[in-house]
Enzyme design. Sequence first.
Site, PDB file in Angstrom:
ATOM      1  N   LYS A  14       0.825  -1.216   0.000  1.00 15.07           N
ATOM      2  CA  LYS A  14       0.000   0.000   0.000  1.00 15.07           C
ATOM      3  C   LYS A  14       0.860   1.268   0.000  1.00 15.07           C
ATOM      4  O   LYS A  14       0.595   2.192  -0.758  1.00 15.07           O
ATOM      5  CB  LYS A  14      -0.939   0.004   1.216  1.00 15.07           C
ATOM      6  CG  LYS A  14      -1.948  -1.121   1.226  1.00 15.07           C
ATOM      7  CD  LYS A  14      -2.856  -1.066   2.431  1.00 15.07           C
ATOM      8  CE  LYS A  14      -2.163  -1.194   3.764  1.00 15.07           C
ATOM      9  NZ  LYS A  14      -1.565  -2.504   4.047  1.00 15.07           N
ATOM     10  N   ARG A  89      -9.895   0.767   8.939  1.00 17.94           N
ATOM     11  CA  ARG A  89      -9.508  -0.594   9.310  1.00 17.94           C
ATOM     12  C   ARG A  89     -10.635  -1.383   9.953  1.00 17.94           C
ATOM     13  O   ARG A  89     -10.471  -2.565  10.223  1.00 17.94           O
ATOM     14  CB  ARG A  89      -8.308  -0.556  10.255  1.00 17.94           C
ATOM     15  CG  ARG A  89      -7.060  -0.121   9.543  1.00 17.94           C
ATOM     16  CD  ARG A  89      -5.853  -0.374  10.378  1.00 17.94           C
ATOM     17  NE  ARG A  89      -4.667   0.028   9.634  1.00 17.94           N
ATOM     18  CZ  ARG A  89      -3.446  -0.145  10.061  1.00 17.94           C
ATOM     19  NH1 ARG A  89      -3.229  -0.717  11.217  1.00 17.94           N
ATOM     20  NH2 ARG A  89      -2.431   0.250   9.341  1.00 17.94           N
ATOM     21  N   ARG A 128      11.258  -5.860   4.838  1.00 17.14           N
ATOM     22  CA  ARG A 128      11.086  -4.447   5.181  1.00 17.14           C
ATOM     23  C   ARG A 128      11.682  -4.167   6.561  1.00 17.14           C
ATOM     24  O   ARG A 128      12.279  -3.118   6.786  1.00 17.14           O
ATOM     25  CB  ARG A 128       9.597  -4.089   5.138  1.00 17.14           C
ATOM     26  CG  ARG A 128       9.295  -2.641   5.426  1.00 17.14           C
ATOM     27  CD  ARG A 128       7.822  -2.335   5.279  1.00 17.14           C
ATOM     28  NE  ARG A 128       7.032  -2.938   6.337  1.00 17.14           N
ATOM     29  CZ  ARG A 128       5.713  -2.999   6.345  1.00 17.14           C
ATOM     30  NH1 ARG A 128       5.018  -2.517   5.330  1.00 17.14           N
ATOM     31  NH2 ARG A 128       5.060  -3.542   7.352  1.00 17.14           N
ATOM     32  N   ARG A 134      11.494  -0.716  12.294  1.00 16.43           N
ATOM     33  CA  ARG A 134      10.293  -1.006  13.072  1.00 16.43           C
ATOM     34  C   ARG A 134      10.425  -2.400  13.681  1.00 16.43           C
ATOM     35  O   ARG A 134      10.554  -3.385  12.967  1.00 16.43           O
ATOM     36  CB  ARG A 134       9.052  -0.953  12.176  1.00 16.43           C
ATOM     37  CG  ARG A 134       8.681   0.439  11.741  1.00 16.43           C
ATOM     38  CD  ARG A 134       7.496   0.461  10.813  1.00 16.43           C
ATOM     39  NE  ARG A 134       6.357  -0.297  11.322  1.00 16.43           N
ATOM     40  CZ  ARG A 134       5.221  -0.434  10.672  1.00 16.43           C
ATOM     41  NH1 ARG A 134       5.053   0.142   9.499  1.00 16.43           N
ATOM     42  NH2 ARG A 134       4.238  -1.143  11.187  1.00 16.43           N
ATOM     43  N   ARG A 146      -0.483  -9.311  13.515  1.00 11.10           N
ATOM     44  CA  ARG A 146      -0.971  -8.248  12.631  1.00 11.10           C
ATOM     45  C   ARG A 146      -1.811  -8.839  11.490  1.00 11.10           C
ATOM     46  O   ARG A 146      -2.844  -8.281  11.133  1.00 11.10           O
ATOM     47  CB  ARG A 146       0.209  -7.440  12.074  1.00 11.10           C
ATOM     48  CG  ARG A 146       0.820  -6.535  13.127  1.00 11.10           C
ATOM     49  CD  ARG A 146       2.137  -5.926  12.693  1.00 11.10           C
ATOM     50  NE  ARG A 146       1.980  -5.100  11.507  1.00 11.10           N
ATOM     51  CZ  ARG A 146       3.005  -4.749  10.738  1.00 11.10           C
ATOM     52  NH1 ARG A 146       4.222  -5.172  11.000  1.00 11.10           N
ATOM     53  NH2 ARG A 146       2.804  -3.974   9.696  1.00 11.10           N
TER      54      ARG A 146
END
Length: 190
Positions: A14, A89, A128, A134, A146
Amino acid sequence: MLNIVLFGPPGAGKGTQSEKLIEKYKVDHISTGDLFRKHLGEGTELGKLAQKYMDDGNLVPDEVVIGMVDDKINSSTDLKGFIFDGFPRTVAQARALDELLLKKGTNISGMISLEVPEEELKLRIKDRGKTSGRSDDQDEEKINNRIKVYKEETLPVAEYYQKQGKLSKIHGVGAIDEIFGKICAVIDEY
């Protein structure tokens, strides 16, 4: 106005596609993740609260998210539209967004859902995590949580927009520009 919900699970692409869409269509970008990080970076109470939920891999409460999105919309000077990235969400957030936009004389043009197999998502998130800094992108348990939260709490949002005739699914595996072309073909039909 062109108002697009760019939808998909964590790691679907996204953020990558949003950057390209913003440039092409000259719309403003609303990413709840960015809004949360901004508040966290500024040390606001809202940022600290959001971080607690995010660290556990859970969703931030709707009323907190809606308030942040409303503030962002009100402060935007770009009247061409918005790309909503990672928002709404929940179905409650989708309803609240519809109401918010209606008050501003506009609505959601469509939802584009990036469809990516779960194993591919996990690989992307871990990759990532090597560069993002993160911690939730590097922890297998948090990644699994998640994805589970997405399936249980977020996926129903696609059904909400499908009932409105606004859902378009795009296969999100392949070359970035190829996927972008498919997204643009859908947007250009709005």
